[in-house]
Design a protein around this motif. Structure first.
Motif, PDB file in Angstrom:
ATOM      1  N   ILE A 190       0.826  -1.207   0.000  1.00 48.45           N
ATOM      2  CA  ILE A 190       0.000   0.000   0.000  1.00 48.45           C
ATOM      3  C   ILE A 190       0.865   1.265   0.000  1.00 48.45           C
ATOM      4  N   GLY A 191       2.168   1.079  -0.064  1.00 48.87           N
ATOM      5  CA  GLY A 191       3.044   2.239  -0.220  1.00 48.87           C
ATOM      6  C   GLY A 191       3.551   2.857   1.072  1.00 48.87           C
ATOM      7  N   LEU A 192       3.351   2.181   2.181  1.00 50.09           N
ATOM      8  CA  LEU A 192       3.828   2.743   3.449  1.00 50.09           C
ATOM      9  C   LEU A 192       5.339   2.640   3.559  1.00 50.09           C
ATOM     10  N   ILE A 193       5.856   1.554   3.021  1.00 45.48           N
ATOM     11  CA  ILE A 193       7.308   1.379   2.978  1.00 45.48           C
ATOM     12  C   ILE A 193       7.668   1.341   1.505  1.00 45.48           C
ATOM     13  N   HIS A 194       8.651   2.117   1.136  1.00 43.50           N
ATOM     14  CA  HIS A 194       8.952   2.234  -0.290  1.00 43.50           C
ATOM     15  C   HIS A 194      10.106   1.330  -0.686  1.00 43.50           C
ATOM     16  N   GLN A 195       9.831   0.513  -1.670  1.00 43.49           N
ATOM     17  CA  GLN A 195      10.878  -0.274  -2.297  1.00 43.49           C
ATOM     18  C   GLN A 195      11.919  -0.847  -1.351  1.00 43.49           C
ATOM     19  N   ARG A 218      14.687 -11.906  -2.348  1.00 44.50           N
ATOM     20  CA  ARG A 218      14.024 -11.808  -1.054  1.00 44.50           C
ATOM     21  C   ARG A 218      14.227 -10.438  -0.417  1.00 44.50           C
ATOM     22  N   ARG A 219      13.231  -9.979   0.342  1.00 40.86           N
ATOM     23  CA  ARG A 219      13.313  -8.664   0.982  1.00 40.86           C
ATOM     24  C   ARG A 219      14.501  -8.595   1.933  1.00 40.86           C
ATOM     25  N   SER A 220      15.172  -7.463   1.861  1.00 39.90           N
ATOM     26  CA  SER A 220      16.331  -7.241   2.720  1.00 39.90           C
ATOM     27  C   SER A 220      16.183  -5.863   3.345  1.00 39.90           C
ATOM     28  N   TYR A 221      15.766  -5.850   4.593  1.00 42.64           N
ATOM     29  CA  TYR A 221      15.507  -4.571   5.271  1.00 42.64           C
ATOM     30  C   TYR A 221      16.797  -3.961   5.786  1.00 42.64           C
ATOM     31  N   THR A 222      16.833  -2.634   5.754  1.00 35.38           N
ATOM     32  CA  THR A 222      18.005  -1.905   6.258  1.00 35.38           C
ATOM     33  C   THR A 222      17.648  -1.276   7.609  1.00 35.38           C
ATOM     34  N   GLN A 223      18.639  -0.754   8.271  1.00 37.50           N
ATOM     35  CA  GLN A 223      18.415  -0.095   9.555  1.00 37.50           C
ATOM     36  C   GLN A 223      17.422   1.066   9.400  1.00 37.50           C
ATOM     37  N   PRO A 224      17.624   1.926   8.380  1.00 37.16           N
ATOM     38  CA  PRO A 224      16.650   3.005   8.170  1.00 37.16           C
ATOM     39  C   PRO A 224      15.232   2.486   7.935  1.00 37.16           C
ATOM     40  N   ASP A 225      15.113   1.357   7.258  1.00 36.91           N
ATOM     41  CA  ASP A 225      13.788   0.767   7.055  1.00 36.91           C
ATOM     42  C   ASP A 225      13.143   0.470   8.408  1.00 36.91           C
ATOM     43  N   LEU A 226      13.935  -0.097   9.313  1.00 37.14           N
ATOM     44  CA  LEU A 226      13.413  -0.469  10.631  1.00 37.14           C
ATOM     45  C   LEU A 226      13.025   0.774  11.435  1.00 37.14           C
ATOM     46  N   GLU A 227      13.834   1.824  11.291  1.00 36.38           N
ATOM     47  CA  GLU A 227      13.534   3.069  12.012  1.00 36.38           C
ATOM     48  C   GLU A 227      12.227   3.684  11.490  1.00 36.38           C
ATOM     49  N   TRP A 228      12.079   3.611  10.203  1.00 41.13           N
ATOM     50  CA  TRP A 228      10.849   4.118   9.582  1.00 41.13           C
ATOM     51  C   TRP A 228       9.646   3.301  10.056  1.00 41.13           C
ATOM     52  N   LEU A 229       9.807   2.007  10.101  1.00 40.69           N
ATOM     53  CA  LEU A 229       8.742   1.122  10.588  1.00 40.69           C
ATOM     54  C   LEU A 229       8.370   1.473  12.023  1.00 40.69           C
ATOM     55  N   ASP A 230       9.399   1.770  12.796  1.00 45.19           N
ATOM     56  CA  ASP A 230       9.190   2.106  14.199  1.00 45.19           C
ATOM     57  C   ASP A 230       8.361   3.389  14.298  1.00 45.19           C
ATOM     58  N   PHE A 231       8.698   4.336  13.444  1.00 48.20           N
ATOM     59  CA  PHE A 231       7.953   5.596  13.456  1.00 48.20           C
ATOM     60  C   PHE A 231       6.515   5.372  12.981  1.00 48.20           C
ATOM     61  N   LEU A 232       6.372   4.589  11.928  1.00 47.83           N
ATOM     62  CA  LEU A 232       5.027   4.260  11.426  1.00 47.83           C
ATOM     63  C   LEU A 232       4.183   3.650  12.543  1.00 47.83           C
ATOM     64  N   THR A 233       4.809   2.778  13.289  1.00 52.95           N
ATOM     65  CA  THR A 233       4.095   2.108  14.378  1.00 52.95           C
ATOM     66  C   THR A 233       3.629   3.108  15.433  1.00 52.95           C
ATOM     67  N   LYS A 234       4.462   4.116  15.675  1.00 53.24           N
ATOM     68  CA  LYS A 234       4.060   5.153  16.636  1.00 53.24           C
ATOM     69  C   LYS A 234       2.870   5.947  16.102  1.00 53.24           C
ATOM     70  N   LEU A 235       2.907   6.234  14.814  1.00 51.35           N
ATOM     71  CA  LEU A 235       1.771   6.945  14.217  1.00 51.35           C
ATOM     72  C   LEU A 235       0.506   6.097  14.357  1.00 51.35           C
ATOM     73  N   ARG A 236       0.629   4.809  14.091  1.00 47.63           N
ATOM     74  CA  ARG A 236      -0.532   3.913  14.178  1.00 47.63           C
ATOM     75  C   ARG A 236      -1.073   3.837  15.593  1.00 47.63           C
ATOM     76  N   TYR A 274       1.549  10.718   4.251  1.00 50.00           N
ATOM     77  CA  TYR A 274       2.813  11.173   4.829  1.00 50.00           C
ATOM     78  C   TYR A 274       3.995  10.475   4.149  1.00 50.00           C
ATOM     79  N   ALA A 275       3.847   9.172   3.954  1.00 51.38           N
ATOM     80  CA  ALA A 275       4.909   8.391   3.322  1.00 51.38           C
ATOM     81  C   ALA A 275       5.175   8.897   1.902  1.00 51.38           C
ATOM     82  N   GLU A 276       4.089   9.264   1.228  1.00 51.59           N
ATOM     83  CA  GLU A 276       4.224   9.735  -0.152  1.00 51.59           C
ATOM     84  C   GLU A 276       4.971  11.074  -0.186  1.00 51.59           C
ATOM     85  N   LEU A 277       4.605  11.941   0.744  1.00 55.83           N
ATOM     86  CA  LEU A 277       5.272  13.247   0.814  1.00 55.83           C
ATOM     87  C   LEU A 277       6.766  13.059   1.082  1.00 55.83           C
ATOM     88  N   ARG A 278       7.050  12.137   1.961  1.00 50.63           N
ATOM     89  CA  ARG A 278       8.436  11.857   2.344  1.00 50.63           C
ATOM     90  C   ARG A 278       9.227  11.417   1.109  1.00 50.63           C
TER      91      ARG A 278
END
Lengths: 120, 120
Positions: B25-30, B38-56, B68-72
């Motif tokens: 749905i575009g919350l996490i980009h590429q 296979r998906r390979s997450y980076t540290q910034p990806d995890l930080e972004w996920l953490d922030f998304l979780t706080k928003l949720r 917000y993700a799109e603007l970013r």
DNA sequence: CTGCATCTTCGAGTGCACTTGAAGTCAAGC
DNA sequence: GCTTGACTTCAAGTGCACTCGAAGATGCAG
């Protein structure tokens, strides 16, 4: 003399449909009826609705509210159990507040960061 | 080197399914892929996920998070708008905290009342 | 007398955010 | 070579708390 469902809806902020629904699932016990069989809410009914609404907005599930309402119907003997329910719920709400406060500080941090960006 | 979806799930507390859903749905980009696709997450990806979780958890709807993700993704030009989104959200969270605090005091009152009942 | 609000029971629909399952492919580790 | 975990797409299901609509009856206000 009693309060119509329409008025009760306006005062409580719940739809007439929801008021009937709450009564049906046992959240409100035996609302009085007028001569025509129409619901006639009393002041205590409205106060109870107000309290129910507080439980809901603080995140208590309907099932738990039903349980609480049932205990209340059973009279003073269940007072201790009701108190324990409220205490447990209170703890959950406090935790929720603490979590939200923590999250707000993250928002503050981010917002400050954006401000710094804009002023650079 | 990258973080597998399994690990990302464990760290973020979101299921692998949800991680794919968020990406879809575009919350996490590429999210990056390894040689096997296979998906390979980076540290910034995890930080972004953490922030998304706080928003949720603070109650931001998924649709707003997507915005917000799109603007970013659009880069620094959208910083002011993102800041405004966060500020508006912050206000809502503060209101929620205030409401919960008020409701807690009603709980306190009721609990005290039960205590008084039990000690009488 | 008419019209509106209310009543009853009933089942179905809504919105949100996942969550699950199916069905089939692929690649690395043991 | 087989199992395991990952991948894809897609549709359907879940849980919660309403929310709505239908159908048919009734009774009070203007």
């Amino acid at each position: 003399m009693g309060i119509t469902i329409q008025e009760a809806s306006r005062i409580s902020g719940l739809s007439a449909h929801t008021l009937r629904y709450y009564e049906q699932i046992g959240l409100i016990h035996q609302v009085g009826r007028d001569t025509g069989g129409r619901r006639s809410y009393t002041q205590p009914d409205l106060e109870w609705l107000d309290f129910l609404t507080k439980l809901r907005t603080t995140g208590m599930p309907i099932a738990d509210m039903c349980r609480y309402a049932e205990l209340r119907r059973q009279g003073p003997a269940t007072a201790a159990e009701r108190r324990r329910m409220l205490e447990a719920h209170r703890e959950r709400v406090l935790e929720r507040i603490a979590q939200l406060s923590e999250d707000v500080s993250v928002l503050d941090y981010k917002i400050d960061f954006y401000h710094a960006m804009e002023n650079s």
